[in-house]
Design a protein around this motif. Structure first.
Motif, PDB file in Angstrom:
ATOM      1  N   ARG A  25       0.845  -1.206   0.000  1.00 37.08           N
ATOM      2  CA  ARG A  25       0.000   0.000   0.000  1.00 37.08           C
ATOM      3  C   ARG A  25       0.877   1.252   0.000  1.00 37.08           C
ATOM      4  NH1 ARG A  25      -1.748   3.257   4.027  1.00 37.08           N
ATOM      5  NH2 ARG A  25      -0.850   1.868   5.609  1.00 37.08           N
ATOM      6  N   ARG A  26       0.498   2.232  -0.834  1.00 37.46           N
ATOM      7  CA  ARG A  26       1.258   3.470  -0.933  1.00 37.46           C
ATOM      8  C   ARG A  26       1.189   4.257   0.373  1.00 37.46           C
ATOM      9  NH1 ARG A  26       3.682   1.189  -3.696  1.00 37.46           N
ATOM     10  NH2 ARG A  26       3.856   1.144  -5.948  1.00 37.46           N
ATOM     11  N   ARG A  27       2.301   4.921   0.723  1.00 39.78           N
ATOM     12  CA  ARG A  27       2.388   5.708   1.947  1.00 39.78           C
ATOM     13  C   ARG A  27       2.631   7.167   1.586  1.00 39.78           C
ATOM     14  NH1 ARG A  27       3.943   2.518   6.309  1.00 39.78           N
ATOM     15  NH2 ARG A  27       3.697   4.450   7.510  1.00 39.78           N
ATOM     16  N   GLN A  28       1.684   7.755   0.864  1.00 42.62           N
ATOM     17  CA  GLN A  28       1.891   9.110   0.357  1.00 42.62           C
ATOM     18  C   GLN A  28       1.989  10.144   1.479  1.00 42.62           C
ATOM     19  OE1 GLN A  28      -0.861  10.099  -2.776  1.00 42.62           O
ATOM     20  NE2 GLN A  28      -0.305   8.327  -4.000  1.00 42.62           N
ATOM     21  N   GLY A  29       1.254   9.933   2.578  1.00 44.89           N
ATOM     22  CA  GLY A  29       1.353  10.857   3.700  1.00 44.89           C
ATOM     23  C   GLY A  29       2.779  10.923   4.239  1.00 44.89           C
ATOM     24  N   TYR A  30       3.409   9.768   4.344  1.00 46.16           N
ATOM     25  CA  TYR A  30       4.802   9.712   4.799  1.00 46.16           C
ATOM     26  C   TYR A  30       5.704  10.482   3.843  1.00 46.16           C
ATOM     27  CZ  TYR A  30       9.505   7.716   5.277  1.00 46.16           C
ATOM     28  OH  TYR A  30      10.869   7.559   5.398  1.00 46.16           O
ATOM     29  N   TYR A  31       5.544  10.216   2.543  1.00 48.77           N
ATOM     30  CA  TYR A  31       6.437  10.849   1.574  1.00 48.77           C
ATOM     31  C   TYR A  31       6.179  12.348   1.443  1.00 48.77           C
ATOM     32  CZ  TYR A  31       8.667   6.554   0.055  1.00 48.77           C
ATOM     33  OH  TYR A  31       9.433   5.421   0.017  1.00 48.77           O
ATOM     34  N   PHE A  32       4.925  12.779   1.478  1.00 44.20           N
ATOM     35  CA  PHE A  32       4.649  14.207   1.402  1.00 44.20           C
ATOM     36  C   PHE A  32       5.247  14.929   2.609  1.00 44.20           C
ATOM     37  CE2 PHE A  32       0.594  13.382  -1.253  1.00 44.20           C
ATOM     38  CZ  PHE A  32       1.364  13.286  -2.391  1.00 44.20           C
ATOM     39  N   SER A  76      14.605  10.687  -4.391  1.00 49.86           N
ATOM     40  CA  SER A  76      14.631  10.451  -5.840  1.00 49.86           C
ATOM     41  C   SER A  76      14.757   8.961  -6.128  1.00 49.86           C
ATOM     42  CB  SER A  76      15.804  11.214  -6.472  1.00 49.86           C
ATOM     43  OG  SER A  76      15.856  10.999  -7.862  1.00 49.86           O
ATOM     44  N   HIS A  77      15.563   8.272  -5.350  1.00 47.25           N
ATOM     45  CA  HIS A  77      15.711   6.818  -5.477  1.00 47.25           C
ATOM     46  C   HIS A  77      14.371   6.123  -5.265  1.00 47.25           C
ATOM     47  CE1 HIS A  77      16.193   2.917  -3.356  1.00 47.25           C
ATOM     48  NE2 HIS A  77      17.111   2.673  -4.286  1.00 47.25           N
ATOM     49  N   ASP A  78      13.649   6.515  -4.220  1.00 50.15           N
ATOM     50  CA  ASP A  78      12.351   5.897  -3.931  1.00 50.15           C
ATOM     51  C   ASP A  78      11.360   6.155  -5.054  1.00 50.15           C
ATOM     52  OD1 ASP A  78      13.584   5.231  -1.588  1.00 50.15           O
ATOM     53  OD2 ASP A  78      12.230   6.352  -0.275  1.00 50.15           O
ATOM     54  N   SER A  79      11.371   7.385  -5.557  1.00 49.34           N
ATOM     55  CA  SER A  79      10.438   7.723  -6.625  1.00 49.34           C
ATOM     56  C   SER A  79      10.787   6.991  -7.918  1.00 49.34           C
ATOM     57  CB  SER A  79      10.449   9.241  -6.866  1.00 49.34           C
ATOM     58  OG  SER A  79       9.381   9.626  -7.688  1.00 49.34           O
ATOM     59  N   ALA A  80      12.086   6.837  -8.188  1.00 50.39           N
ATOM     60  CA  ALA A  80      12.511   6.089  -9.384  1.00 50.39           C
ATOM     61  C   ALA A  80      12.070   4.638  -9.298  1.00 50.39           C
ATOM     62  CB  ALA A  80      14.024   6.187  -9.548  1.00 50.39           C
ATOM     63  N   HIS A  81      11.978   4.103  -8.079  1.00 49.65           N
ATOM     64  CA  HIS A  81      11.479   2.743  -7.872  1.00 49.65           C
ATOM     65  C   HIS A  81       9.947   2.704  -7.812  1.00 49.65           C
ATOM     66  CE1 HIS A  81      14.890   0.085  -7.465  1.00 49.65           C
ATOM     67  NE2 HIS A  81      15.517   0.947  -6.690  1.00 49.65           N
ATOM     68  N   ARG A  82       9.330   3.872  -8.011  1.00 51.63           N
ATOM     69  CA  ARG A  82       7.864   3.977  -8.055  1.00 51.63           C
ATOM     70  C   ARG A  82       7.213   3.556  -6.746  1.00 51.63           C
ATOM     71  NH1 ARG A  82       7.707   1.830 -14.349  1.00 51.63           N
ATOM     72  NH2 ARG A  82       8.461   3.800 -15.212  1.00 51.63           N
ATOM     73  N   GLN A  83       7.814   4.031  -5.680  1.00 54.97           N
ATOM     74  CA  GLN A  83       7.311   3.732  -4.344  1.00 54.97           C
ATOM     75  C   GLN A  83       6.313   4.770  -3.836  1.00 54.97           C
ATOM     76  OE1 GLN A  83      10.633   3.322  -1.659  1.00 54.97           O
ATOM     77  NE2 GLN A  83      11.723   1.872  -2.972  1.00 54.97           N
ATOM     78  N   ILE A  84       6.281   5.947  -4.439  1.00 53.25           N
ATOM     79  CA  ILE A  84       5.508   7.054  -3.854  1.00 53.25           C
ATOM     80  C   ILE A  84       4.081   7.097  -4.381  1.00 53.25           C
ATOM     81  CG2 ILE A  84       5.404   9.549  -3.548  1.00 53.25           C
ATOM     82  CD1 ILE A  84       8.435   9.639  -3.756  1.00 53.25           C
ATOM     83  N   PRO A 289       7.062   0.805  -0.439  1.00 51.95           N
ATOM     84  CA  PRO A 289       7.433   2.079   0.190  1.00 51.95           C
ATOM     85  C   PRO A 289       8.455   1.898   1.302  1.00 51.95           C
ATOM     86  CG  PRO A 289       5.068   1.962  -0.127  1.00 51.95           C
ATOM     87  CD  PRO A 289       5.609   0.604  -0.467  1.00 51.95           C
ATOM     88  N   ARG A 290       9.343   2.857   1.418  1.00 51.51           N
ATOM     89  CA  ARG A 290      10.432   2.774   2.387  1.00 51.51           C
ATOM     90  C   ARG A 290       9.975   2.461   3.817  1.00 51.51           C
ATOM     91  NH1 ARG A 290      14.092   8.002   3.540  1.00 51.51           N
ATOM     92  NH2 ARG A 290      13.731   8.239   1.293  1.00 51.51           N
ATOM     93  N   PRO A 291       8.959   3.156   4.358  1.00 48.01           N
ATOM     94  CA  PRO A 291       8.599   2.892   5.760  1.00 48.01           C
ATOM     95  C   PRO A 291       8.025   1.507   6.012  1.00 48.01           C
ATOM     96  CG  PRO A 291       6.997   4.352   4.744  1.00 48.01           C
ATOM     97  CD  PRO A 291       8.139   4.230   3.776  1.00 48.01           C
TER      98      PRO A 291
END
Length: 354
Positions: A25-32, A76-84, A289-291
């Motif tokens: 599941r995406r963790r957009q709150g964490y990334y924002f 940028s690494h996380d976004s390149a892996h399409r985690q966000i 996602p990283r977290p």
């Protein structure tokens, strides 16, 4: 069922379990939140530079800027892996903006290089991270070098961290070389203009703000600290793990687990390494996602123990000792990099190879 099919089934079963638990599941709150904090920190450093003016205390901010830019690199690494984001396009654009406009590096170059690494970590003929000209990862690479190259290889373990001070310059140069190649696409050439403009504007701003001596010192220190921090986050993950011979084929699960190393630690380690301390989990599930990596770790570790697959995890400073010792063993004594427990396990069981 063949051995290869059995091992493929092992990963499929693990993947199914992880999906059913909702761990993708995406963790957009964490990334924002993280992007906001990092953006605020970057703005604060820039404001501090302007307010401090002509003083050697600017060098403290050079170190702070390097620390913030490393966090940008992790995002940028996380976004390149399409985690966000759910959208691939939004992830790709975010990676390009963070890398190109803020870091001054090419996201497309990084993605191409990094995807090859993920596909075959530590494989001599496929992983670009073990095909470096500066460091030798196999005895064969030492033998192929000239007298100066062999002299450096014999001391490369001790040179490793000092060499990381040049990593920032190397990343900028490699990005531009990739973007300015003869067969570069239109998008790459646009990226080249953006990155060249960012680098030029940054250097010009420094020399307008500070006298040449202080500006040069600021730039050198920022690039050196950036290189050391970024390299110190990536180096422990695979260096010192088995090198897979050219042409070898391994199943996905064992390839990713046996060639990767996790780093123990708490919040500080998570921050300093951008979540890459959960390297095994990241390689098994690159878009996670990283977290969430911390949550999936006990599941993966227990599964590996159940299947008899060695799961490597050490402390941060212990990992650095392993890296230095490994490089010295290759360079000084030309020891076979397969002379380690994990490699022995891999080599002794023909069923691990397709």
């Amino acid at each position: 069922m063949s051995a290869q099919q059995q091992y493929a089934s092992m990963y499929t079963d693990l993947l199914r379990t992880v999906r059913e638990l909702g761990l993708f599941r995406r963790r957009q709150g964490y990334y924002f939140t993280r992007i906001g904090i990092v953006g605020g920190a970057l703005a604060g450093v820039v404001a501090g530079m302007i307010l401090l003016g002509n003083t050697w205390h600017q060098l403290w901010l050079a170190g702070a800027l390097a620390l913030v830019l490393v966090q940008v690199a992790f995002l940028s690494h996380d976004s390149a892996h399409r985690q966000i984001f759910h959208s691939n396009a939004r992830n790709d654009w975010t990676a390009r903006i963070l890398a190109g406009c803020i870091l001054g590096m090419s996201a497309s170059w990084w993605r191409s290089k990094h995807n090859k690494h993920h596909a075959a970590p530590n494989q001599a003929d496929r992983d670009p991270d073990v095909q470096l000209k500066v460091l030798a990862f196999t005895p064969e690479a030492v033998v192929e070098r000239g007298p100066i190259g062999r002299w450096l290889a014999a001391r490369q373990g001790w040179f490793f961290f000092p060499l990381l001070t040049l990593e920032g310059v190397g990343l900028h140069a490699s990005s531009l070389r990739h973007l300015l190649r003869k067969d570069a696409s239109r998008a790459d050439r646009i990226d080249a203009i953006v990155i060249a403009s960012r680098i030029t504007a940054y250097v010009a701003a420094l020399y307008l703000l500070l006298p040449p001596g202080k500006a040069t010192a600021f730039l050198a220190l920022q690039l050196a600290v950036f290189g050391v921090l970024l390299g110190a986050a990536f180096a422990p993950n695979h260096k010192g793990m088995p090198i897979v011979p050219a042409g070898s084929k391994l199943d996905f699960l064992r390839r990713q687990v046996l060639m990767s190393r996790n780093i123990r630690g708490g919040i500080f380690t998570d921050f300093a390494m951008g979540g890459l301390n959960y390297q095994i989990e990241h390689h098994l599930f690159p878009s996670m996602p990283r977290p969430t990596l911390r949550r999936v770790q006990p599941i993966v570790r227990e599964y590996c123990e159940l299947q008899g697959i060695a799961y490597s995890e050490v402390g941060l400073f212990a990992s650095y000792r392993i890296v230095v010792d490994y490089l010295n063993n290759v360079g000084l004594r030309a020891r076979d990099p397969f002379d380690c427990p994990l490699a022995a396990q891999l080599r002794s069981s023909g069923r691990n190879l397709a």
